[in-house]
Design an enzyme around this catalytic site. Structure first.
Site, PDB file in Angstrom:
ATOM      1  N   ASP A   1      -9.744  -9.222  14.932  1.00 11.30           N
ATOM      2  CA  ASP A   1     -10.009 -10.643  15.131  1.00 11.30           C
ATOM      3  C   ASP A   1      -9.843 -11.295  13.759  1.00 11.30           C
ATOM      4  OD1 ASP A   1     -11.015 -13.167  15.365  1.00 11.30           O
ATOM      5  OD2 ASP A   1     -12.929 -12.578  16.260  1.00 11.30           O
TER       6      ASP A   1
ATOM      7  N   ASN B   1       1.612 -15.536  11.700  1.00 14.42           N
ATOM      8  CA  ASN B   1       2.101 -15.973  13.005  1.00 14.42           C
ATOM      9  C   ASN B   1       0.999 -16.291  14.001  1.00 14.42           C
ATOM     10  OD1 ASN B   1       3.950 -16.045  15.446  1.00 14.42           O
ATOM     11  ND2 ASN B   1       2.704 -14.239  15.878  1.00 14.42           N
TER      12      ASN B   1
ATOM     13  N   TYR C   1      -4.106 -28.705  17.631  1.00 15.09           N
ATOM     14  CA  TYR C   1      -2.988 -27.822  17.293  1.00 15.09           C
ATOM     15  C   TYR C   1      -2.128 -28.444  16.186  1.00 15.09           C
ATOM     16  CZ  TYR C   1       1.252 -25.041  17.820  1.00 15.09           C
ATOM     17  OH  TYR C   1       2.329 -24.239  17.576  1.00 15.09           O
TER      18      TYR C   1
ATOM     19  N   THR D   1       6.489 -16.565  24.770  1.00 17.29           N
ATOM     20  CA  THR D   1       5.388 -16.185  23.881  1.00 17.29           C
ATOM     21  C   THR D   1       4.076 -16.173  24.645  1.00 17.29           C
ATOM     22  OG1 THR D   1       4.627 -18.381  23.254  1.00 17.29           O
ATOM     23  CG2 THR D   1       6.529 -17.526  22.059  1.00 17.29           C
TER      24      THR D   1
END
Ligand code: ZN
Length: 657
Positions: free
Chosen positions: A460, A487, A554, A590
C-alpha cells in the site's frame, strides 16, 4: 539418496529415447546432482537411415538444455561410428571436436551435442548418465580424495584423475576404461569433476547413479561430515539499502557496465562469511571446474573491490603468459561477495545470471563445509581453473555474444504494476533487459511474472513503512535502483465540487500525490548511485494541461504531481537524475477504467463508447502498451539530455495542442 523412479510415470514413455527423457528429468529434479546445465545423459539407438541402412546413433544431451526440463528435441543424434573413430585420434583441438560433433548429427535442426559426447560414445553401454554430484566432488576435493573413492567403491567404478573436459578427457577415459573395467564396474568417477553410471536400461543406469551417490553420502555420514554446524551470528542489519547501492555503484563503475547484485542475508551465508577460516576455505576455488565460468575462481571477501580486481588481473597475467594460445582478459568483476554482516551476494550481468551464481554458491558452501569436516577442502590448482575459465570454447562463445538489451544490468521499480499501464511498463522494461520490481495493492502482483528478473511486492504505497520496506527488498534483490516509474493512481467516480467530500479529496491526494513524494524522497539516495544516472518517469494525465469537469480531485492531484516533478528536475539534475512526465489520455485497457466509468464518461460527452475511445485528432486508440513503450524509451539514451519535460501520448487532443 533415493530413486525417484515411478512405474506409472515411466509407462508414459514407451521407446528408448522417451525413457531417456524420463530418467534425465529425474536426475534434473535433484539440484545436488545436476545444477544449471551441469551433467548430461545419452542413449545409443540403432535405426534405419534414409538409404535403408542400419546405423547406430548416440542421442546425447544438447548444449543449452537442462536435464530437469529436457525433451526429445534436447538430445542431439550423432553417428556412433564417427564418434568412435574420433576417439582413436592422437589429438583433436576442442573447436575441431565441436565442429565434428555438429557436422555428424543426423538432424540439421539438432542442438550442438554436449562436449562430453565422445566420452558417452566410448562407454560400451546403451544408457549413460553423468552428474556433477555435490557429494562426489565433496569427497574428491579433499587431500585423500583418491583413497577415499577407492575405499567407498572398490572395483565398482573406474577412477579417472582430473583432466579438463574436452577431447583429452574423452580419450583418457576410453583408454582407462578399456584397461580397468571389470565385471563389477557400474560407474566411473572423474576426480574433482563428477561421476558416470551406465546400464542396459534407462532404469538400471539411473538407479546405479543413485546407488553410487548414496554410498558416498553414507560414507560422509559415517565420517561425521554430512551435517555441519556454523558458529552463531548477530542478526543482519535491518536497513542496508544505501550501503548496498553504493557498493553496486562501485562495482559497476570499475567494470564500466551496470551489474545486478543479489543479496541473501540468511544465517548460513552470514555464518559462512564470518567463519574464522573463511580466508583459507573460501579462497581456494569452486567445487567443480565448470562453476568457474559462472562464479570466477574466488569470491570477494569483504568490500575491497579494487583489491579484488588487482588480484584477478595478476592471476590472469601469471597464467595467460604460459597458455598455449593468446588469451583475452575477461571482465575481472567478482561474481560472489561474502560479507560477515551483509551475507552473500551473487553478481551477474542479468538477474538470471545472478540467480544461477547464487544457486551454485549455495551448493559450494555445503561442499566446502562437508569437505572441511572430512579432513580439509582442497580445490583444483589455479592453473587448472584458469585453463577452464579461459577454455577456447568459452572464449569463442564470448566473441559470438551480440549486443545485450538496452537495460541489461539495470533495475527499475514500477508502482501500480499489477494492471494497465503499470503492468505494460513492467513488460516493456523486462523486454529491454532490466530487472523489475513491481509494487501494487493487488496481491496478484506477487505472481505477475515467474522469472528471476521480476519481483512483485504487495504494498500500500500510502503507508510509508511499507514503501520503505519495499525499497529495502528491491535493493537486496537486485543491488540498487536505476529507474522509477511513478504510475499508481486512482480515478474516482465523477463528482462536481459542490458534492466532493473532504475524505474523498484527501484519499485521492494521498495516493496520487503524497505517496509519490515519499517514494521520490526515499528513492533519491538510491537513484544517485545509479551507474548510468537515475531516471524517473511520471505517468501524468491529459487532465494536467486540459482538466475535465467532475474530476477536480484527480485533476488537482495530477497537476500537483506535475509541479512536484518539475521541481525534482531542478533539484536532482546535479545528481545526474532526470525526470520526465507523460500525459496519456483515454487509455481504456487499465484498472481505472471500469465499464461503468467508461460508459459514464462517454455519456457525459454525448458519444458512443467506441467513438469516445478514438476521440482524438489522429482517431487512434491509445493503449497501455503505447504509454509503456514511451515510458521505457524515456529511460533510455534517446532522452539522455532531457529532463523536466512533459510529453502527451493521447492521439492529439485539440485542447492540449
Ligand atoms: Zn561433466
Amino acid at each position: 539418496m533415493k530413486s525417484l523412479w515411478n512405474e506409472h510415470d515411466a509407462a508414459q514413455f514407451t521407446d528408448d529415447l522417451g525413457l531417456r527423457v524420463y530418467t534425465s528429468r529425474l536426475l534434473g529434479r535433484d539440484s545436488s546432482l545436476v545444477l544449471h546445465g551441469g551433467g548430461n545423459t545419452s542413449v545409443k539407438i540403432t535405426q534405419k537411415n534414409i538409404l535403408g541402412e542400419e546405423e547406430e546413433i548416440l542421442y546425447v544431451k544438447g548444449s543449452g538444455w537442462d536435464l530437469e526440463t529436457i525433451d526429445r528435441a534436447g538430445f542431439a543424434p550423432v553417428r556412433m561410428k564417427h564418434l568412435l573413430a574420433l576417439a582413436h585420434l592422437e589429438r583433436l583441438s576442442d573447436p575441431e571436436m565441436v565442429n565434428e560433433l555438429r557436422t555428424n548429427t543426423i538432424d540439421a535442426a539438432a542442438p550442438t551435442p554436449s562436449v562430453e559426447a565422445i566420452l558417452h560414445a566410448v562407454l560400451p553401454h546403451k544408457y549413460v548418465d553423468h552428474t556433477h554430484s555435490d557429494t562426489l566432488v565433496t569427497v574428491t576435493n579433499t587431500e585423500r580424495g583418491l583413497e577415499r573413492i577407492k575405499e567407498i567403491y572398490g572395483d565398482s567404478v573406474v577412477i579417472i584423475p582430473y583432466v579438463m573436459p574436452g577431447f583429452d578427457l574423452a580419450r583418457d577415459c576410453a583408454l582407462r576404461f578399456a584397461l580397468d573395467a571389470g565385471p563389477n564396474t557400474i560407474g566411473m568417477v572423474l576426480l574433482n569433476h563428477g561421476i558416470f553410471s551406465f546400464g542396459a536400461t534407462a532404469r538400471e543406469s539411473y538407479e546405479r547413479m543413485i546407488a553410487l551417490v548414496d554410498r558416498a553420502e553414507r560414507y560422509l555420514q559415517s565420517q561425521n561430515a554430512w551435517t555441519f554446524s556454523l558458529p552463531p551470528v548477530k542478526p543482519a542489519p535491518p536497513s542496508l539499502r544505501r550501503e548496498l547501492a553504493a557498493l553496486r555503484a562501485q562495482l559497476s563503475q570499475q567494470a564500466g557496465t551496470p551489474f545486478i547484485v543479489s543479496w541473501q542475508d540468511d544465517e548460513k551465508s552470514r555464518a559462512y562469511a564470518a567463519h574464522p577460516e573463511t580466508a583459507r576455505i573460501a579462497q581456494q576455488g569452486p567445487a567443480t571446474p565448470d562453476h568457474v565460468i559462472r562464479t570466477k575462481r574466488l569470491p570477494l571477501i569483504g568490500r575491497d573491490i579494487d583489491g579484488y580486481v588487482r588480484a584477478y588481473r595478476d592471476y590472469f597475467d601469471a597464467h595467460a603468459a604460459t597458455a598455449r594460445e593468446p588469451k583475452t582478459l575477461l571482465d575481472p568483476t567478482p561474481r560472489v561477495i561474502l560479507d560477515k554482516e551483509w551475507g552473500m551476494a551473487a553478481v551477474g550481468h542479468t538477474a538470471k545470471d545472478a540467480a544461477i551464481v547464487r544457486d551454485i554458491y549455495n551448493h559450494t558452501i555445503d561442499v566446502i563445509l562437508r569437505a572441511e569436516a572430512l579432513g580439509g577442502y582442497r580445490a583444483l590448482s589455479a592453473r587448472d581453473l584458469f585453463d577452464m575459465e579461459y577454455w577456447d570454447l568459452e572464449q569463442a562463445k564470448l566473441r559470438k555474444g551480440g549486443k545485450p538489451p538496452l537495460f541489461t544490468g539495470e533495475v527499475a521499480l514500477v508502482t501500480g504494476a499489477a494492471s494497465g499501464i503499470g503492468k505494460a511498463c513492467v513488460e516493456s522494461l523486462l523486454a529491454r533487459g532490466a530487472a523489475v520490481v513491481g509494487l501494487d495493492i493487488d496481491t496478484a502482483i506477487a505472481s505477475l511474472h515467474n522469472k528471476a528478473a521480476f519481483r512483485g511486492i504487495h504494498c500500500d504505497i500510502t503507508d510509508e513503512t511499507q514503501l520503505i520496506a519495499a525499497l529495502e527488498t528491491a535493493v537486496r534483490a537486485y543491488g540498487g535502483l536505476d529507474m522509477l516509474i511513478l504510475n499508481a493512481g486512482v480515478f474516482p467516480p465523477g463528482r462536481r465540487i459542490e458534492a466532493l467530500a473532504t475524505a474523498e479529496w484527501q484519499r485521492v491526494m494521498r495516493i496520487n500525490l503524497d505517496a509519490n513524494l515519499v517514494l521520490l524522497r526515499e528513492a533519491h539516495p538510491l537513484l544517485k548511485h545509479a551507474p548510468r544516472g537515475g531516471r524517473v518517469v511520471v505517468i501524468g494525465s491529459k487532465n494536467v494541461p486540459a482538466p475535465g469537469p467532475g474530476a477536480a480531485a484527480y485533476s488537482a492531484s495530477k497537476a500537483a504531481l506535475n509541479q512536484l516533478a518539475r521541481v525534482t528536475a531542478l533539484e536532482w539534475g546535479g545528481d545526474g537524475i532526470r525526470i520526465n512526465s507523460l500525459h496519456p489520455n483515454a487509455v481504456f485497457d487499465t484498472g481505472l477504467w471500469t465499464e461503468d466509468v467508461l460508459a459514464a464518461r462517454a455519456a457525459h460527452y454525448g458519444m458512443s463508447v467506441e467513438h469516445y475511445k478514438t476521440n482524438n485528432v489522429l482517431k487512434v486508440e491509445v493503449r497501455s502498451r503505447d504509454v509503456a513503450e514511451l515510458a521505457a524509451e524515456m529511460c533510455g539514451p534517446l532522452f539522455a539530455k532531457t529532463t523536466g519535460a512533459q510529453l502527451p501520448v493521447d492521439g492529439g487532443n485539440d485542447r492540449v495542442i
